[in-house]
Enzyme design. Structure first.
Site, mmCIF file in Angstrom:
data_model
loop_
_atom_site.group_PDB
_atom_site.id
_atom_site.type_symbol
_atom_site.label_atom_id
_atom_site.label_comp_id
_atom_site.label_asym_id
_atom_site.label_seq_id
_atom_site.Cartn_x
_atom_site.Cartn_y
_atom_site.Cartn_z
ATOM 1 C CG HIS A 95 -1.683 1.215 1.486
ATOM 2 N ND1 HIS A 95 -3.035 1.326 1.299
ATOM 3 C CD2 HIS A 95 -1.271 2.437 1.909
ATOM 4 C CE1 HIS A 95 -3.422 2.561 1.593
ATOM 5 N NE2 HIS A 95 -2.371 3.260 1.971
ATOM 6 C CD GLU A 96 1.965 3.426 3.737
ATOM 7 O OE1 GLU A 96 2.213 4.534 3.240
ATOM 8 O OE2 GLU A 96 0.934 3.195 4.396
HETATM 9 ZN ZN LIG Z 1 -2.157 5.243 2.398
#
Ligand SMILES: [Zn+2]
Length: 250
Positions: A95-96
């Site tokens: 996600h990051e």
């Molecule tokens: Zn995020």
């Protein structure tokens, strides 16, 4: 305000954050190798991984990818390493990394700058109407008069209240796409779900807040919706094409 946004989003994670905490190499070398190889697949080469001793300050969980060129870095707070299992951590990292490779920081800087300009301009235009009507009662007729400061603050608050749902809708969209990227690169639906449960327990967040709260307060999709999404979204299982598949190195 625009330089402040740039400093806050681009410079602070690289030069300010390390003033307050120790940024050390990751202790779990096996996990570090997994993270770096996923970074390679996501298109982030030559990055370094830092473990931050945030547990001295907080129990909050966090991880992020920041920096440009040779300051590029993957940062994990020790709190999240301790609390999450490796597959959950890999989803969070996916996600990051999405925020990084999809250029979300730049979109965010551009979009917030635009909204700030628009709301300041709206406040300026509205102040003309207000001063024309009540200027004599206020005792000042121009915004250049320091006495107008409370009026400026009032108008800016009103217009930022109006644009807040726009800016939050934008960040919720970015976060949703980062979830999609994280899922597609890890294909770890169940771990993504349990990672969200841990975030929810940790933040004591309401997983399904009401509409008003969502529109004016939620910068991320509510955790209930994120869990519904990771349960429902699995194109790799259904033989469907991935949205971000062509970005992944084999
Ligand atoms: Zn995020």
């Amino acid at each position: 305000m625009i330089p402040f946004i740039i400093v806050g989003n681009l410079i602070a994670p690289v030069w300010i954050a390390p003033l307050f905490n120790k940024f050390e190499p990751m202790r779990d070398k096996a996990l570090e190798t997994r993270i770096l190889s996923m970074a390679d697949r996501a298109g982030i080469e030559g990055s370094r991984v830092f473990e931050v001793n945030k547990s001295v300050d907080t129990k909050t969980l966090n991880a992020y990818v920041a920096g440009i060129f040779n300051t590029r870095r993957i940062v994990l707070w020790d709190t999240i390493i301790k609390r999450m299992s490796p597959p959950e951590l890999m989803f969070v990292m996916g996600h990051e990394m999405a925020h990084y490779v999809l250029g979300h920081v730049w979109y965010l800087v551009a979009f917030s700058s635009l909204l700030i300009m628009a709301s300041l301009y709206a406040a300026y235009r509205a102040s003309g109407a207000v001063l024309a009507r009540w200027g004599t009662r206020f005792g000042f007729t121009t915004l250049a008069d320091i006495a107008s400061l409370p009026l400026i603050l009032l108008l800016v608050s009103v217009f930022s209240l109006i644009v807040t749902p726009l800016s939050l809708a934008f960040t919720r969209h970015i976060e949703h796409e980062a979830d999609r990227f994280g899922l597609e690169i890890t294909q770890a639906s169940h771990s993504a779900g349990t990672a969200f449960v841990k975030l929810q327990e940790d933040a004591l967040a309401n997983p399904r807040p009401g509409l008003l709260y969502k529109l004016w307060r939620e910068s991320h999709p509510p955790l209930g919706e994120r869990i519904d999404f990771v349960n429902a979204y699995h194109p790799w299982r259904d033989g469907q094409p991935l949205v971000y598949g062509d970005r992944f190195k084999k």
